[in-house]
Scaffold this active site. Structure first.
Site, PDB file in Angstrom:
ATOM      1  CG  ASP A   1      -3.739  -5.939  -4.613  1.00  0.00           C
ATOM      2  OD1 ASP A   1      -3.124  -6.256  -5.635  1.00  0.00           O
ATOM      3  OD2 ASP A   1      -4.987  -5.905  -4.570  1.00  0.00           O
TER       4      ASP A   1
ATOM      5  CG  ASP B   1       0.205  -0.598  -3.299  1.00  0.00           C
ATOM      6  OD1 ASP B   1       0.668  -1.261  -4.239  1.00  0.00           O
ATOM      7  OD2 ASP B   1      -0.330  -1.122  -2.302  1.00  0.00           O
TER       8      ASP B   1
ATOM      9  CG  ASP C   1       0.358  -2.523   1.149  1.00  0.00           C
ATOM     10  OD1 ASP C   1       0.194  -3.696   1.559  1.00  0.00           O
ATOM     11  OD2 ASP C   1       0.588  -2.254  -0.047  1.00  0.00           O
TER      12      ASP C   1
ATOM     13  CE  LYS D   1       4.222  -1.449  -6.770  1.00  0.00           C
ATOM     14  NZ  LYS D   1       3.147  -1.340  -5.733  1.00  0.00           N
TER      15      LYS D   1
ATOM     16  CG  ASP E   1       3.920  -0.132  -2.178  1.00  0.00           C
ATOM     17  OD1 ASP E   1       3.076  -0.495  -1.351  1.00  0.00           O
ATOM     18  OD2 ASP E   1       3.845  -0.385  -3.402  1.00  0.00           O
TER      19      ASP E   1
HETATM   20  O1  LIG Z   1       0.109  -7.569  -7.256  1.00  0.00           O
HETATM   21  C1  LIG Z   1       0.447  -7.717  -6.073  1.00  0.00           C
HETATM   22  O2  LIG Z   1       1.016  -8.711  -5.603  1.00  0.00           O
HETATM   23  C2  LIG Z   1       0.177  -6.610  -5.091  1.00  0.00           C
HETATM   24  O3  LIG Z   1      -0.136  -5.456  -5.726  1.00  0.00           O
HETATM   25  P1  LIG Z   1       0.227  -4.012  -5.109  1.00  0.00           P
HETATM   26  O4  LIG Z   1       1.593  -3.667  -5.616  1.00  0.00           O
HETATM   27  O5  LIG Z   1      -0.876  -3.155  -5.671  1.00  0.00           O
HETATM   28  O6  LIG Z   1       0.161  -4.130  -3.597  1.00  0.00           O
HETATM   29 MG   LIG Z   2       0.331  -3.172  -1.836  1.00  0.00          MG
END
Ligand SMILES: O=C(O)COP(=O)(O)O
Ligand SMILES: [Mg+2]
Length: 221
Positions: free
Chosen positions: A10, A8, A172, A149, A176
């Protein structure tokens, strides 16, 4: 045996201010350096995800927009139905003062909102609507329930000729859960949501990119 790492963005390779962690860059270079492809799996838009992959030097393709868009060795595919998300957004807008995040015109398969309105209120307002709502802690995503995902990582893995059970997955957030669930080794970083930690095989001691580095050292190199 681990044949790919799905990771992942963010809150995992970035810190809580979305700054890329140098420790995750080093870890990803190590994995790619021993010939194991890294697959980026994120809620970000396709062009951002493509740039993240290029800058990090990952070779495993990507899952963007929470599974709504993928790029594998067989090219790019839009898998999510944005009309469903648009309908949900119109319903929401009639009830709450919601705002789309920047670059919304570049989303092909979902709608992403700012977190001005608490996500539990958004989820309650859309309870009986055919849409999946994720709060990634960076944005609130209205997505097509037919894709996530995990379902899209499976397509990328199939195209690579590997099983999802041969993938190490690191994340995180609540968005996910689906891709960790299909992976062979499930890792939640220390700053992860409790629900993600509850399904993980391993929760790292360290947070964000340092947690990624810890997981890579433990399971790969
Ligand atoms: O785009 C987002 O809100 C967060 O992205 P992520 O899935 O990489 O945590
Ligand atoms: Mg994330």
């Amino acid at each position: 045996m681990i044949k790919a790492v799905a990771i992942d963005v963010d809150g995992t390779i970035t810190d809580k201010r979305r700054r890329l962690c140098t420790s995750s860059i080093t870890a990803i270079h190590k994995v790619e350096g021993i010939g194991i492809p890294v697959i980026i799996v994120t809620g970000n838009i396709m062009c951002s995800t493509n740039m993240i992959s290029i800058l990090l030097g990952t070779s495993g393709g990507f899952v963007a927009e929470n599974g709504g868009v993928i790029e594998s060795c067989r090219g790019k595919k839009i898998l999510g139905n944005i009309e469903k998300c648009q309908k949900a957004y119109e319903i929401l807008k009639s009830k709450l003062d919601v705002k789309k995040v920047d670059y919304s015109d570049q989303r092909f398969s979902e709608i992403a909102l700012t977190r001005d309105i608490p996500s539990d209120i958004v989820k309650k307002s859309l309870k009986n609507v055919d849409v999946e709502v994720y709060d990634s802690k960076f944005a609130i995503h209205l997505t097509d329930p037919a894709v996530n995902k995990g379902s899209s990582l499976k397509i990328v893995a199939d195209d690579m000729g590997i099983k999802t059970s041969e993938i190490l997955a690191i994340g995180d957030g609540e968005n996910d859960i689906d891709f960790l669930k299909v992976a062979g080794v499930k890792v939640a970083v220390a700053n992860a949501d409790e629900e993600l930690k509850s399904i993980a095989d391993y929760v790292t001691e360290k947070s964000y990119g340092n947690g990624v580095e810890e997981a890579i050292e433990r399971f790969i190199v």
